[in-house]
Design a protein around this motif. Structure first.
Motif, PDB file in Angstrom:
ATOM      1  N   ILE A   1     -16.803  -3.133  80.032  1.00 13.89           N
ATOM      2  CA  ILE A   1     -17.622  -2.386  79.230  1.00 13.89           C
ATOM      3  C   ILE A   1     -18.105  -3.238  77.992  1.00 13.89           C
ATOM      4  O   ILE A   1     -19.309  -2.863  77.654  1.00 13.89           O
ATOM      5  CB  ILE A   1     -17.066  -1.160  78.925  1.00 13.89           C
ATOM      6  CG1 ILE A   1     -16.599  -0.141  80.259  1.00 13.89           C
ATOM      7  CG2 ILE A   1     -17.610  -0.238  77.898  1.00 13.89           C
ATOM      8  CD1 ILE A   1     -15.864   1.074  79.990  1.00 13.89           C
ATOM      9  N   LEU A   2     -17.278  -3.671  77.117  1.00 17.86           N
ATOM     10  CA  LEU A   2     -17.762  -4.392  76.165  1.00 17.86           C
ATOM     11  C   LEU A   2     -18.543  -5.469  76.364  1.00 17.86           C
ATOM     12  O   LEU A   2     -19.663  -5.661  75.623  1.00 17.86           O
ATOM     13  CB  LEU A   2     -16.307  -4.947  75.249  1.00 17.86           C
ATOM     14  CG  LEU A   2     -15.577  -3.918  74.760  1.00 17.86           C
ATOM     15  CD1 LEU A   2     -14.344  -4.629  74.344  1.00 17.86           C
ATOM     16  CD2 LEU A   2     -15.966  -2.872  73.778  1.00 17.86           C
ATOM     17  N   SER A   3     -18.407  -6.238  77.516  1.00 14.60           N
ATOM     18  CA  SER A   3     -19.335  -7.333  77.929  1.00 14.60           C
ATOM     19  C   SER A   3     -20.754  -6.566  78.167  1.00 14.60           C
ATOM     20  O   SER A   3     -21.572  -7.552  77.774  1.00 14.60           O
ATOM     21  CB  SER A   3     -18.797  -8.295  78.635  1.00 14.60           C
ATOM     22  OG  SER A   3     -19.474  -9.116  79.256  1.00 14.60           O
ATOM     23  N   GLY A   4     -20.740  -5.578  79.200  1.00 10.99           N
ATOM     24  CA  GLY A   4     -21.921  -5.387  79.505  1.00 10.99           C
ATOM     25  C   GLY A   4     -22.700  -4.417  78.563  1.00 10.99           C
ATOM     26  O   GLY A   4     -23.920  -4.564  78.418  1.00 10.99           O
ATOM     27  N   TYR A   5     -22.147  -3.803  77.593  1.00  9.44           N
ATOM     28  CA  TYR A   5     -22.813  -2.930  76.775  1.00  9.44           C
ATOM     29  C   TYR A   5     -23.497  -3.631  75.568  1.00  9.44           C
ATOM     30  O   TYR A   5     -24.583  -3.508  75.218  1.00  9.44           O
ATOM     31  CB  TYR A   5     -21.770  -1.993  76.105  1.00  9.44           C
ATOM     32  CG  TYR A   5     -22.447  -0.967  74.993  1.00  9.44           C
ATOM     33  CD1 TYR A   5     -23.240   0.144  75.709  1.00  9.44           C
ATOM     34  CD2 TYR A   5     -22.404  -0.939  73.774  1.00  9.44           C
ATOM     35  CE1 TYR A   5     -23.708   1.009  74.869  1.00  9.44           C
ATOM     36  CE2 TYR A   5     -23.092  -0.227  72.842  1.00  9.44           C
ATOM     37  CZ  TYR A   5     -23.629   0.898  73.520  1.00  9.44           C
ATOM     38  OH  TYR A   5     -24.315   1.839  72.793  1.00  9.44           O
ATOM     39  N   PHE A   6     -22.669  -4.625  74.867  1.00  7.03           N
ATOM     40  CA  PHE A   6     -23.062  -5.175  73.623  1.00  7.03           C
ATOM     41  C   PHE A   6     -23.711  -6.632  74.037  1.00  7.03           C
ATOM     42  O   PHE A   6     -24.861  -7.099  73.320  1.00  7.03           O
ATOM     43  CB  PHE A   6     -21.708  -5.845  72.714  1.00  7.03           C
ATOM     44  CG  PHE A   6     -21.318  -4.428  72.270  1.00  7.03           C
ATOM     45  CD1 PHE A   6     -21.661  -4.001  71.102  1.00  7.03           C
ATOM     46  CD2 PHE A   6     -20.156  -3.835  72.533  1.00  7.03           C
ATOM     47  CE1 PHE A   6     -21.239  -2.967  70.430  1.00  7.03           C
ATOM     48  CE2 PHE A   6     -19.480  -2.854  72.173  1.00  7.03           C
ATOM     49  CZ  PHE A   6     -20.028  -2.492  71.144  1.00  7.03           C
ATOM     50  N   GLY A   7     -23.476  -7.227  75.104  1.00  4.55           N
ATOM     51  CA  GLY A   7     -24.174  -8.402  75.767  1.00  4.55           C
ATOM     52  C   GLY A   7     -24.081  -9.591  74.478  1.00  4.55           C
ATOM     53  O   GLY A   7     -23.086  -9.617  73.813  1.00  4.55           O
ATOM     54  N   GLY A   8     -24.861 -10.562  74.539  1.00  2.80           N
ATOM     55  CA  GLY A   8     -25.066 -11.443  73.529  1.00  2.80           C
ATOM     56  C   GLY A   8     -23.691 -12.355  73.584  1.00  2.80           C
ATOM     57  O   GLY A   8     -23.185 -12.618  74.541  1.00  2.80           O
ATOM     58  N   TRP A   9     -23.454 -12.663  72.163  1.00  2.00           N
ATOM     59  CA  TRP A   9     -22.183 -13.553  72.214  1.00  2.00           C
ATOM     60  C   TRP A   9     -20.767 -13.014  72.735  1.00  2.00           C
ATOM     61  O   TRP A   9     -20.018 -13.808  73.221  1.00  2.00           O
ATOM     62  CB  TRP A   9     -22.254 -14.116  70.798  1.00  2.00           C
ATOM     63  CG  TRP A   9     -21.621 -13.014  69.740  1.00  2.00           C
ATOM     64  CD1 TRP A   9     -22.250 -12.341  68.879  1.00  2.00           C
ATOM     65  CD2 TRP A   9     -20.106 -12.591  69.597  1.00  2.00           C
ATOM     66  NE1 TRP A   9     -21.833 -11.326  68.164  1.00  2.00           N
ATOM     67  CE2 TRP A   9     -20.482 -11.421  68.625  1.00  2.00           C
ATOM     68  CE3 TRP A   9     -19.113 -13.163  69.916  1.00  2.00           C
ATOM     69  CZ2 TRP A   9     -19.375 -10.892  67.933  1.00  2.00           C
ATOM     70  CZ3 TRP A   9     -17.914 -12.126  69.252  1.00  2.00           C
ATOM     71  CH2 TRP A   9     -17.907 -11.292  68.319  1.00  2.00           C
TER      72      TRP A   9
ATOM     73  N   SER B   1     -26.577  -2.168  83.813  1.00  2.00           N
ATOM     74  CA  SER B   1     -27.530  -1.432  84.537  1.00  2.00           C
ATOM     75  C   SER B   1     -27.682   0.019  83.751  1.00  2.00           C
ATOM     76  O   SER B   1     -28.614   0.520  83.333  1.00  2.00           O
ATOM     77  CB  SER B   1     -27.290  -1.148  86.094  1.00  2.00           C
ATOM     78  OG  SER B   1     -28.132  -0.055  86.361  1.00  2.00           O
ATOM     79  N   LEU B   2     -26.504   0.476  83.341  1.00  2.00           N
ATOM     80  CA  LEU B   2     -26.489   2.123  82.899  1.00  2.00           C
ATOM     81  C   LEU B   2     -27.080   1.719  81.357  1.00  2.00           C
ATOM     82  O   LEU B   2     -27.932   2.827  80.846  1.00  2.00           O
ATOM     83  CB  LEU B   2     -25.111   2.391  82.820  1.00  2.00           C
ATOM     84  CG  LEU B   2     -24.440   2.709  84.047  1.00  2.00           C
ATOM     85  CD1 LEU B   2     -23.085   3.357  83.887  1.00  2.00           C
ATOM     86  CD2 LEU B   2     -25.136   4.148  84.778  1.00  2.00           C
ATOM     87  N   ARG B   3     -26.963   0.753  80.915  1.00  2.00           N
ATOM     88  CA  ARG B   3     -27.457   0.397  79.340  1.00  2.00           C
ATOM     89  C   ARG B   3     -28.732   0.641  79.158  1.00  2.00           C
ATOM     90  O   ARG B   3     -29.346   0.831  78.076  1.00  2.00           O
ATOM     91  CB  ARG B   3     -27.107  -1.236  78.890  1.00  2.00           C
ATOM     92  CG  ARG B   3     -27.107  -1.515  77.456  1.00  2.00           C
ATOM     93  CD  ARG B   3     -26.079  -0.529  76.363  1.00  2.00           C
ATOM     94  NE  ARG B   3     -26.384  -1.135  75.127  1.00  2.00           N
ATOM     95  CZ  ARG B   3     -27.281  -0.597  74.416  1.00  2.00           C
ATOM     96  NH1 ARG B   3     -28.268   0.034  74.989  1.00  2.00           N
ATOM     97  NH2 ARG B   3     -27.352  -1.002  72.998  1.00  2.00           N
ATOM     98  N   GLU B   4     -29.533   0.316  80.335  1.00  2.00           N
ATOM     99  CA  GLU B   4     -31.055   0.235  80.314  1.00  2.00           C
ATOM    100  C   GLU B   4     -31.603   1.646  80.674  1.00  2.00           C
ATOM    101  O   GLU B   4     -32.857   1.621  80.807  1.00  2.00           O
ATOM    102  CB  GLU B   4     -31.585  -0.780  81.030  1.00  2.00           C
ATOM    103  CG  GLU B   4     -31.004  -2.349  80.779  1.00  2.00           C
ATOM    104  CD  GLU B   4     -31.544  -2.549  79.403  1.00  2.00           C
ATOM    105  OE1 GLU B   4     -32.530  -2.300  78.905  1.00  2.00           O
ATOM    106  OE2 GLU B   4     -30.550  -3.332  78.662  1.00  2.00           O
ATOM    107  N   ARG B   5     -30.727   2.676  81.061  1.00  2.00           N
ATOM    108  CA  ARG B   5     -31.478   3.774  81.584  1.00  2.00           C
ATOM    109  C   ARG B   5     -31.747   4.540  80.267  1.00  2.00           C
ATOM    110  O   ARG B   5     -31.786   4.334  79.378  1.00  2.00           O
ATOM    111  CB  ARG B   5     -30.172   4.844  81.894  1.00  2.00           C
ATOM    112  CG  ARG B   5     -29.342   4.150  83.213  1.00  2.00           C
ATOM    113  CD  ARG B   5     -30.182   4.249  84.435  1.00  2.00           C
ATOM    114  NE  ARG B   5     -29.597   3.416  85.453  1.00  2.00           N
ATOM    115  CZ  ARG B   5     -28.514   3.960  86.330  1.00  2.00           C
ATOM    116  NH1 ARG B   5     -28.202   5.217  86.195  1.00  2.00           N
ATOM    117  NH2 ARG B   5     -27.889   3.390  87.387  1.00  2.00           N
ATOM    118  N   VAL B   6     -32.793   5.404  80.812  1.00  2.00           N
ATOM    119  CA  VAL B   6     -33.573   6.075  79.756  1.00  2.00           C
ATOM    120  C   VAL B   6     -32.797   7.234  78.915  1.00  2.00           C
ATOM    121  O   VAL B   6     -33.011   7.095  77.621  1.00  2.00           O
ATOM    122  CB  VAL B   6     -34.890   6.762  80.370  1.00  2.00           C
ATOM    123  CG1 VAL B   6     -35.616   7.792  79.334  1.00  2.00           C
ATOM    124  CG2 VAL B   6     -35.631   6.000  81.224  1.00  2.00           C
TER     125      VAL B   6
END
Length: 338
Positions: free
Chosen positions: A116-124, A181-186
């Motif tokens: 969850i932390l990796s997919g949600y925040f992204g980046g470093w 994928s969920l992070r980009e939902r409307v």
């Protein structure tokens, strides 16, 4: 994807399958494999819960001869110490299942948090967490478990921690993909634009969507945890004073049960491990299949949709029903009201 010149449309309610149920769990539980798997898991759970009432003898009671063959008094025979094997298998199942479920729960919690932390925040954050995950993936887990268990000493708690800490990588990668994928939902973007905090978005809008996925990963993780616990116990790295299925097989193997032909001292525990792993695997695969939209058995399959040529009669009717009212009528109404 629809072919050129065609369009995808939702079937009317009267043309949809009547037996269609919503939800991945409901779809998965309709599969014969899931029913068989749940029956196996339920059987072992009930046997483990009521093991004190089902065991014909005490776990340390000498009730027969050394490696006595199966008989009406001892269905699974006896081991090298004259102890009833059925009693050992029932008592060992409770401990093995406890180790498997607890280690799988630890692995799911760690893997879910990392994913969850990796997919949600992204980046470093994503880069650091995924590099750590990659390092754990390339390390042979069984070998590392053996080394750590040998260094820490034979203990049931050590086995649980070792298995749980080293088994979270697969869950982390699967959860990360889904969260991206969920992070980009409307609806997530809207909550974020309205000032929703990261914790609120994760807990209320992302984590509930991961429920079926985590359930499938958890059930499959139980199979690996039970197998690893049996392997470590068979190698003598579990608590020797606690009876588990792996300890039963290790004692039978080291005390010449195979060479003396006393197959009943090792086979029942091995069959129990295989059946429980099979049951968990069938349930986990059924849930995974229900989440795969490419399969016909998925709850996301195109059973409520169909393809038709563009410009067809049904296409015109569908566009007519979704057509907005004319602008002039709204203007006239507003004007009359004013």
């Amino acid at each position: 994807m629809a072919a050129p010149g065609t369009t995808l449309f939702s079937l009317p309610r009267r043309r949809r399958p009547k037996d269609r149920r919503r939800g991945a769990f409901a779809t998965a539980l309709r599969q014969p494999s899931a029913i068989i798997g749940l029956a196996i898991i339920a059987f072992f759970l009930l046997v483990s819960i009521f093991a004190p009432l089902l065991t014909p003898y005490a776990g340390n009671e000498v009730s027969c001869g050394v490696f006595e063959a199966p008989s009406p008094a001892h269905w699974f025979g006896c081991d090298d110490g004259g102890i009833d094997v059925l009693t050992l298998v029932l008592e060992g199942g409770r401990v093995s299942m406890w180790v498997g479920f607890t280690a799988a729960a630890i692995a799911i919690v760690i893997g879910s948090a990392v994913g969850i932390l990796s997919g949600y925040f992204g980046g470093w954050v994503d880069t650091v967490l995924m590099r750590i995950t990659d390092y754990f993936l390339v390390i042979p887990q069984i070998v590392l478990m053996i080394v750590i268990a040998a260094v820490w000493g034979p203990s049931l708690n050590h086995v649980i921690i070792v298995i749980g800490v080293l088994m979270w990588t697969g869950t982390a990668r699967i959860v990360r993909s889904q969260v991206k994928s969920l992070r980009e939902r409307v609806y997530v973007k809207r909550v974020e634009a309205l000032g929703g905090s990261h914790l609120r978005i994760i807990m209320r809008h992302i984590l509930p969507q991961l429920g079926p996925l985590l359930a499938a990963s958890g059930v499959l993780a139980i199979t690996v945890a039970i197998f690893n616990e049996t392997a470590l116990a068979f190698l003598g790295l579990s608590d020797p004073n606690t009876v588990t299925w792996g300890v039963i097989m290790e004692h039978a193997f080291s005390r010449a049960a195979i060479s003396t032909g006393a197959w009943w001292a090792i086979v029942p525990a091995g069959v129990a491990v295989a059946l429980l792993i099979l049951g968990c695997y069938l349930v986990g695969r059924a849930i995974e299949d229900a989440l795969n939209p490419r399969l016909k058995i998925s709850h996301l399959a195109l059973r409520t949709w169909a393809i038709r040529p563009l410009g067809s009669t049904e296409d015109a009717k569908a566009r007519a029903t979704t057509k907005r009212p004319p602008t002039h009528s709204v203007t006239a109404t507003n004007g009359a009201g004013e």
